[in-house]
Design a protein around this motif. Structure first.
Motif, short mmCIF file in Angstrom:
data_model
loop_
_atom_site.label_atom_id
_atom_site.label_comp_id
_atom_site.label_asym_id
_atom_site.label_seq_id
_atom_site.Cartn_x
_atom_site.Cartn_y
_atom_site.Cartn_z
N GLU A 69 12.81 1.91 0.05
CA GLU A 69 14.00 1.26 0.60
C GLU A 69 14.61 2.13 1.70
O GLU A 69 15.03 1.63 2.75
CB GLU A 69 15.02 1.01 -0.51
CG GLU A 69 16.33 0.40 -0.03
CD GLU A 69 16.16 -0.95 0.64
OE1 GLU A 69 17.01 -1.31 1.48
OE2 GLU A 69 15.16 -1.65 0.34
N GLU A 70 14.66 3.45 1.48
CA GLU A 70 15.25 4.34 2.48
C GLU A 70 14.40 4.36 3.75
O GLU A 70 14.93 4.35 4.87
CB GLU A 70 15.38 5.75 1.90
CG GLU A 70 16.15 6.69 2.81
CD GLU A 70 16.56 7.97 2.10
OE1 GLU A 70 17.48 8.64 2.60
OE2 GLU A 70 15.95 8.30 1.07
N ILE A 71 13.09 4.38 3.60
CA ILE A 71 12.20 4.35 4.77
C ILE A 71 12.38 3.03 5.52
O ILE A 71 12.45 2.99 6.75
CB ILE A 71 10.73 4.54 4.34
CG1 ILE A 71 10.52 5.93 3.74
CG2 ILE A 71 9.80 4.34 5.54
CD1 ILE A 71 9.19 6.09 3.04
N ARG A 115 10.47 3.27 -5.40
CA ARG A 115 11.22 2.13 -4.89
C ARG A 115 12.40 2.59 -4.03
O ARG A 115 12.69 2.00 -2.99
CB ARG A 115 11.71 1.26 -6.05
CG ARG A 115 10.62 0.41 -6.70
CD ARG A 115 11.22 -0.60 -7.66
NE ARG A 115 11.80 0.05 -8.83
CZ ARG A 115 11.12 0.32 -9.95
NH1 ARG A 115 9.84 -0.01 -10.04
NH2 ARG A 115 11.73 0.91 -10.96
N ALA A 116 13.08 3.65 -4.47
CA ALA A 116 14.20 4.18 -3.69
C ALA A 116 13.73 4.74 -2.35
O ALA A 116 14.36 4.51 -1.31
CB ALA A 116 14.92 5.26 -4.49
N VAL A 149 2.93 9.50 -5.93
CA VAL A 149 3.54 10.79 -5.57
C VAL A 149 4.76 11.08 -6.43
O VAL A 149 4.94 12.19 -6.93
CB VAL A 149 3.93 10.80 -4.07
CG1 VAL A 149 4.80 12.01 -3.75
CG2 VAL A 149 2.69 10.80 -3.20
N SER A 150 5.64 10.06 -6.62
CA SER A 150 6.97 10.31 -7.17
C SER A 150 7.31 9.53 -8.44
O SER A 150 8.38 9.78 -9.02
CB SER A 150 8.03 9.98 -6.11
OG SER A 150 7.79 10.69 -4.92
N GLY A 151 6.47 8.59 -8.85
CA GLY A 151 6.83 7.75 -9.98
C GLY A 151 7.50 6.46 -9.49
O GLY A 151 8.03 6.41 -8.38
N PRO A 152 7.51 5.41 -10.33
CA PRO A 152 7.96 4.08 -9.87
C PRO A 152 9.42 4.02 -9.45
O PRO A 152 9.76 3.36 -8.47
CB PRO A 152 7.69 3.17 -11.08
CG PRO A 152 7.57 4.10 -12.25
CD PRO A 152 7.01 5.38 -11.71
N GLU A 170 0.84 -1.21 0.00
CA GLU A 170 0.00 0.00 0.00
C GLU A 170 0.87 1.25 0.00
O GLU A 170 0.59 2.22 -0.71
CB GLU A 170 -0.91 0.01 1.23
CG GLU A 170 -1.93 -1.11 1.28
CD GLU A 170 -2.69 -1.11 2.60
OE1 GLU A 170 -3.36 -0.09 2.88
OE2 GLU A 170 -2.60 -2.10 3.34
N ALA A 171 1.93 1.23 0.80
CA ALA A 171 2.83 2.38 0.86
C ALA A 171 3.49 2.62 -0.49
O ALA A 171 3.60 3.77 -0.95
CB ALA A 171 3.89 2.15 1.94
N LEU A 172 3.94 1.54 -1.14
CA LEU A 172 4.61 1.68 -2.43
C LEU A 172 3.65 2.25 -3.48
O LEU A 172 4.07 3.06 -4.34
CB LEU A 172 5.15 0.33 -2.87
CG LEU A 172 6.07 0.33 -4.10
CD1 LEU A 172 7.31 1.18 -3.83
CD2 LEU A 172 6.47 -1.09 -4.46
N ALA A 173 2.39 1.86 -3.44
CA ALA A 173 1.42 2.39 -4.39
C ALA A 173 1.26 3.90 -4.24
O ALA A 173 1.16 4.63 -5.23
CB ALA A 173 0.08 1.68 -4.21
#
Length: 464
Positions: free
Chosen positions: A236-238, A232-233, A225-228, A217-220
């Motif tokens: 990963e940082e979160i 993903r970056a 917000v930022s594009g795929p 859900e977060a990735l969606a």
């Protein structure tokens, strides 16, 4: 994975979507401003309707701050346990209830209760709206987007000042003393209902979802917000930032770097209220009347304060990511001190000059909105680790509202006991202390990701 500033600038976020989400979340700030500012118009009529002393007037004004103290304490828990979005929805319902209770209050006691309940909603919104916005916003424009919450707050103040002035000028004094002030409170139902309904159309904070293990859900949301690629970056940082520190407030506060961040947040929160801004905001018509303005003139002068707040918060949003948080707060702390010193001198004159008092209040308002008004909320929303951000902000916000309560409760008493001159000079001394503290102790957070800010605090443990 550390994102460089160059990497941050290499992509374009979906601004249309982000702005729409931020505008809806910022309506919590608008209600914050409305419920805070409405008392400025009602105070004079309440004093007559309920035969209130200076101490009772202070209680009616400050009861909202007592409620806000409770609100911020439960906001961190609600936001961390159930999500930022659901907690903001609770705030919307509380604002509706508060407006109705205050509007139909038959006595001072019920009015204080209504104001206290509204304060709980303000406490929730004051913490969760900027927190939510900061967790959704791209880092390179986070300052101005979190600043939009301050724009919403001052827009709410401007709207209620205008509503107050319109009600006062269109009816007799007798009607305003019995009925007009009730309409001032009742009109707050309209934005509260709008806020509650629109919250159904915003997503949950992606950082909250990552913390709860709901990564898909977060990735969606991050993708939208930022594009795929960037999503993903960011994910990963979160994910890595959540591994650095345990999900326990007391365990994290055992670390010197995090304790320092919390201490700085508490001091900044207290200092924000000792600028004297809420003293002016709650009692602006009383100040202008003391300077010689008539009743209607004093209300329209207050509307100008609201308009100035809106204009210069917009300026703050434009410059805060470019100039930086630190420089703005240091410079304008000094300017506010200067304006308050001169305002104190103006109040010591045998015949106060109305235009001078008005100009100094306006100048103080401009300096505040260019710095400590929105700037403190921006810094508070940035400096804490994701794992404890809600609860750490709750502690700092509790300190802020306790300071707000002290100002609202004792300002009318101070005015009566020692006069405007010494009262404003006391606030000037605090402004000087604020500027020095900001310059010497607080780091710059502009243009850094929230995860990088967290790493800076942890590095400070190794390099005290």
């Amino acid at each position: 994975m550390v994102q460089t500033e160059a990497g941050q600038a290499a992509y374009r976020p979906n601004l249309g979507y982000v702005v729409a989400v931020v505008v809806i979340a910022s309506l919590g700030g608008l209600l914050f401003g409305y419920d805070t500012g409405v008392i400025a118009g009602a105070n004079e009529f309440l004093k007559t309707e309920f035969h209130m002393s200076a101490a009772t007037t202070g209680l009616v004004s400050s009861s909202i701050d007592l409620g806000a103290m409770l609100g911020v304490l439960i906001a961190g828990f609600l936001g961390d346990a159930f999500g930022r979005k659901k907690a903001l929805s609770v705030a919307g319902l509380i604002f509706i209830a508060s407006s109705l209770i205050s509007a139909f209050a038959p006595s001072v006691g019920i009015l204080v209760l209504g104001r206290f309940i509204g304060g709980v909603g303000i406490g929730l919104a004051s913490l969760l709206s900027p927190l939510y916005i900061a967790e959704v916003a791209p880092p390179q424009i986070r300052g101005r987007l979190v600043g939009s919450n301050q724009l919403a707050i001052v827009s709410g103040i401007f709207i209620v000042y205008f509503v107050n002035a319109a009600i006062v000028s269109s009816h007799t004094t007798a009607w305003n003393q019995t009925t007009g002030w009730r309409w001032m409170f009742a009109m707050g139902v309209i934005p509260a209902v709008i806020f509650f309904v629109l919250l159904f159309f915003v997503p949950e904070s992606p950082r909250y979802l990552m913390k709860r293990g709901r990564e898909s859900e977060a990735l969606a949301i991050l993708n939208r917000v930022s594009g795929p690629d960037r999503a993903r970056a960011d994910a990963e940082e979160i994910r890595e930032s959540l591994k650095i520190l345990p999900d326990s407030l007391m365990q994290e506060l055992a670390r010197p770097g995090i304790r320092k961040a919390l201490g700085i947040g508490i001091v900044l929160a207290i200092f924000q209220q000792f600028t004297g801004t809420n003293a002016v905001g709650y009692y602006a018509p009383m100040i202008f009347k003391a300077a010689g303005a008539g009743t209607n003139a004093s209300f329209y002068d207050t509307v100008w304060i609201g308009a100035i707040k809106v204009a210069f918060v917009i300026v703050l949003m434009v410059i805060v990511d470019r100039v930086g948080r630190k420089r703005l707060l240091v410079w304008n702390g000094g300017f506010m001190a200067l304006f308050l010193v001169i305002l104190g001198i103006a109040f010591s004159m045998p015949h106060m000059i109305t235009w001078l008092v008005l100009a100094l209040v306006f100048a103080h308002t401009i300096a505040y909105e260019l710095s400590w008004g929105g700037g403190v909320w921006i810094v508070l929303s940035e400096i804490y680790p994701t794992a404890i951000r809600g609860r750490a902000m709750a502690i700092a916000s509790f300190a802020l509202w306790f300071a707000t309560y002290l100002v609202a409760q004792f300002f009318p008493i101070l005015l009566q006991a020692i006069g405007g001159t010494w009262t404003f000079w006391i606030f000037a001394l605090f402004c000087i202390a604020m500027a020095v503290f900001m310059q010497r102790v607080v780091p710059e957070t502009s243009k850094k990701t929230m995860e990088n800010i967290q790493r800076d605090w942890l590095r400070s443990e190794r390099n005290p």
